[in-house]
Design an enzyme around this catalytic site. Structure first.
Site, mmCIF file in Angstrom:
data_model
loop_
_atom_site.group_PDB
_atom_site.id
_atom_site.type_symbol
_atom_site.label_atom_id
_atom_site.label_comp_id
_atom_site.label_asym_id
_atom_site.label_seq_id
_atom_site.Cartn_x
_atom_site.Cartn_y
_atom_site.Cartn_z
ATOM 1 N N ARG A 30 0.819 -1.224 0.000
ATOM 2 C CA ARG A 30 0.000 0.000 0.000
ATOM 3 C C ARG A 30 0.848 1.267 0.000
ATOM 4 O O ARG A 30 0.322 2.373 -0.009
ATOM 5 C CB ARG A 30 -0.902 0.028 1.241
ATOM 6 N N ARG A 33 0.132 3.984 -2.438
ATOM 7 C CA ARG A 33 -1.247 4.418 -2.646
ATOM 8 C C ARG A 33 -1.307 5.945 -2.688
ATOM 9 O O ARG A 33 -0.490 6.635 -2.086
ATOM 10 C CB ARG A 33 -2.165 3.867 -1.553
ATOM 11 N N CYS A 54 18.986 30.173 23.277
ATOM 12 C CA CYS A 54 18.718 28.751 23.517
ATOM 13 C C CYS A 54 18.881 28.429 24.998
ATOM 14 O O CYS A 54 19.893 28.771 25.605
ATOM 15 C CB CYS A 54 19.665 27.908 22.676
ATOM 16 N N CYS A 57 22.129 25.999 25.496
ATOM 17 C CA CYS A 57 23.507 26.350 25.165
ATOM 18 C C CYS A 57 24.279 26.719 26.439
ATOM 19 O O CYS A 57 23.709 27.224 27.408
ATOM 20 C CB CYS A 57 23.535 27.513 24.171
ATOM 21 N N ASN A 79 14.830 19.175 34.871
ATOM 22 C CA ASN A 79 13.913 19.829 33.944
ATOM 23 C C ASN A 79 13.152 20.959 34.652
ATOM 24 O O ASN A 79 12.632 20.769 35.755
ATOM 25 C CB ASN A 79 12.923 18.781 33.402
ATOM 26 N N ASP A 80 13.125 22.133 34.025
ATOM 27 C CA ASP A 80 12.421 23.271 34.620
ATOM 28 C C ASP A 80 10.904 23.106 34.557
ATOM 29 O O ASP A 80 10.170 23.795 35.262
ATOM 30 C CB ASP A 80 12.826 24.572 33.897
ATOM 31 N N HIS A 117 25.246 23.876 19.558
ATOM 32 C CA HIS A 117 23.810 23.976 19.298
ATOM 33 C C HIS A 117 23.382 23.211 18.045
ATOM 34 O O HIS A 117 22.254 22.713 17.967
ATOM 35 C CB HIS A 117 23.459 25.463 19.148
ATOM 36 N N ASN A 157 13.830 12.693 21.951
ATOM 37 C CA ASN A 157 12.885 13.076 20.908
ATOM 38 C C ASN A 157 13.626 14.004 19.965
ATOM 39 O O ASN A 157 14.115 15.046 20.394
ATOM 40 C CB ASN A 157 11.677 13.823 21.483
ATOM 41 N N SER A 165 11.079 21.644 19.192
ATOM 42 C CA SER A 165 11.355 22.807 18.356
ATOM 43 C C SER A 165 12.805 23.262 18.496
ATOM 44 O O SER A 165 13.322 23.955 17.631
ATOM 45 C CB SER A 165 10.417 23.956 18.730
ATOM 46 N N HIS A 168 18.935 22.028 19.532
ATOM 47 C CA HIS A 168 20.103 21.707 20.369
ATOM 48 C C HIS A 168 20.030 20.220 20.770
ATOM 49 O O HIS A 168 19.020 19.774 21.295
ATOM 50 C CB HIS A 168 20.125 22.586 21.621
ATOM 51 N N HIS A 170 19.770 17.056 22.550
ATOM 52 C CA HIS A 170 19.514 16.747 23.955
ATOM 53 C C HIS A 170 18.525 15.600 24.080
ATOM 54 O O HIS A 170 17.769 15.308 23.156
ATOM 55 C CB HIS A 170 18.970 17.977 24.690
ATOM 56 N N GLN A 172 16.171 13.278 27.340
ATOM 57 C CA GLN A 172 15.525 13.462 28.632
ATOM 58 C C GLN A 172 15.573 12.177 29.436
ATOM 59 O O GLN A 172 15.741 11.093 28.877
ATOM 60 C CB GLN A 172 14.070 13.875 28.429
ATOM 61 N N HIS A 285 15.835 0.789 26.252
ATOM 62 C CA HIS A 285 14.989 -0.239 26.863
ATOM 63 C C HIS A 285 15.790 -0.875 27.995
ATOM 64 O O HIS A 285 16.721 -1.641 27.742
ATOM 65 C CB HIS A 285 14.594 -1.300 25.833
ATOM 66 N N LYS A 314 3.978 8.787 9.324
ATOM 67 C CA LYS A 314 3.222 7.574 9.619
ATOM 68 C C LYS A 314 2.188 7.950 10.688
ATOM 69 O O LYS A 314 2.541 8.215 11.834
ATOM 70 C CB LYS A 314 4.164 6.484 10.147
ATOM 71 N N GLU A 320 -3.539 1.333 15.383
ATOM 72 C CA GLU A 320 -2.498 1.545 16.381
ATOM 73 C C GLU A 320 -3.077 2.121 17.672
ATOM 74 O O GLU A 320 -2.816 1.614 18.774
ATOM 75 C CB GLU A 320 -1.421 2.494 15.831
HETATM 76 ZN ZN LIG Z 1 21.607 25.585 22.095
#
Ligand SMILES: [Zn+2]
Length: 350
Positions: A30, A33, A54, A57, A79-80, A117, A157, A165, A168, A170, A172, A285, A314, A320
């Protein structure tokens, strides 16, 4: 691109996912398609090496008022905007009887991979990537030793398409008072396989990949990288040490050097594929850190790329999200062949 029809073996079938113990429908016929829906915009222009605006940085002030160290390699901070943390309310509004709630305790941290960066893992030398793996090793050990922490989730991510967005480089870390579902599923499957066959589940997967060979992207003495036979995402890749360890901190320095080499090879192939920064969700994992017997668990790193073609997402939909099983629009063999065909040098450095 190869035109695949329903008659092509391997392009239209169900494949068993032994770690998740579920079926994946491969419906690669498919892929071609017609598509009249939205496409994903091309990534933003190449960023600069240092961005004064940033929050990652070196030396910059974050929204919390904290000032980043003038770090030279990696940098870790709380993390803030944590999703779990020490400031989460300890007084819980009692839910309607039957429902349950608990304080969102834990630790959420940010790991800067590089002071630069505009330098992603794909462009970092393997020695610098080994420094990132070392951070994961130390953080998992430190946070996992806390009595209230049941599991340490390290992930990256990458790309606007997965909600990031800031370019830089990084990742988590979420260290939580609960165990994450995916790894529980993998742990149960691995423990059952060990009981029933006396063999490691990932060892059997690695052996099967080696026997076939078509989906292997990189291999050395300690580590192997491959598109799994049962891939759910196009270009999904596993990077696994050959020796079974439950946590990244159980790896030796030699194994970490190999792992870094494999991560470099995979991310370079990703970027070279469409000559653009390749988006993905990268997940370590690892077994829980709750003191239980998790010897059957085999640590590995999974890359889950959200794009199946340049600028074509996807979508997770009925099968899913609703059914909980994946329909893959691509053939793992074809996607592995595309990645295997890529030059070993990053296109920006070629
Ligand atoms: Zn940066």
């Amino acid at each position: 691109m190869t035109q695949e029809g329903p008659a092509t073996p391997g392009s239209w079938e169900q494949r068993w996912h032994p770690l998740r113990e579920e079926w994946v429908i491969v419906a690669a016929h498919r892929q071609q398609r017609p598509w009249t829906g939205n496409t994903v915009a091309a990534p933003a222009p190449t960023p600069v090496a240092f961005d004064p605006g940033c929050y990652l940085c070196p030396g910059n002030t974050r929204i919390s008022g904290a000032v980043n160290a003038r770090y030279a390699a990696t940098f870790v901070f709380d993390n803030d905007h944590p999703c779990v943390g020490p400031d989460a309310p300890t007084t819980i509004v009692p839910p309607t009887p039957f429902y349950r709630a608990a304080p969102a305790v834990g630790v959420a941290r940010v790991v800067c991979f590089s002071p630069q960066h505009d330098l992603t893992l794909a462009e970092m030398p393997p020695a610098a990537i080994a420094g990132v793996v070392d951070v994961w090793r130390r953080q998992t050990r430190e946070l996992g030793a806390r009595p209230e922490i049941k599991q340490v989730l390290c992930f990256e991510n990458k790309g606007e398409i997965v909600g990031v967005s800031n370019p830089h480089p990084h990742g988590q870390i979420y260290a939580t008072s609960f165990r994450w579902k995916t790894f529980d599923t993998e742990l149960d499957a691995s423990a059952r396989h060990q009981r029933e066959t006396g063999r490691g589940l990932m060892a059997d997967i690695i052996r099967a990949e080696q026997r076939d060979g078509r989906r292997i992207l990189h291999e050395d003495e300690h580590v192997i990288a491959f598109v799994p036979y049962f891939a759910r995402y196009a270009y999904e890749v596993y990077v696994a040490p050959k020796r079974r360890v439950a946590h990244v901190f159980d790896l030796t320095d030699d194994e970490i050097a190999s792992l870094a080499g494999a991560l470099s090879a995979v991310t370079v192939a990703f970027d070279n594929l469409w000559r653009m920064p390749f988006p993905y969700v990268q997940v370590l994992h690892q077994a829980p850190t709750d003191g239980g017997d998790h010897d059957a668990f085999h640590f590995f790193i999974g890359f889950n790329p959200p794009l199946r073609q340049p600028h074509l997402l996807k979508y997770l939909a009925g099968p899913e999200i609703g059914g909980g099983n994946f329909v893959s629009d691509t053939s793992p063999e074809a996607k592995a062949a595309e990645l295997r065909a890529q030059p070993r040098v990053h296109y920006k450095h070629a």
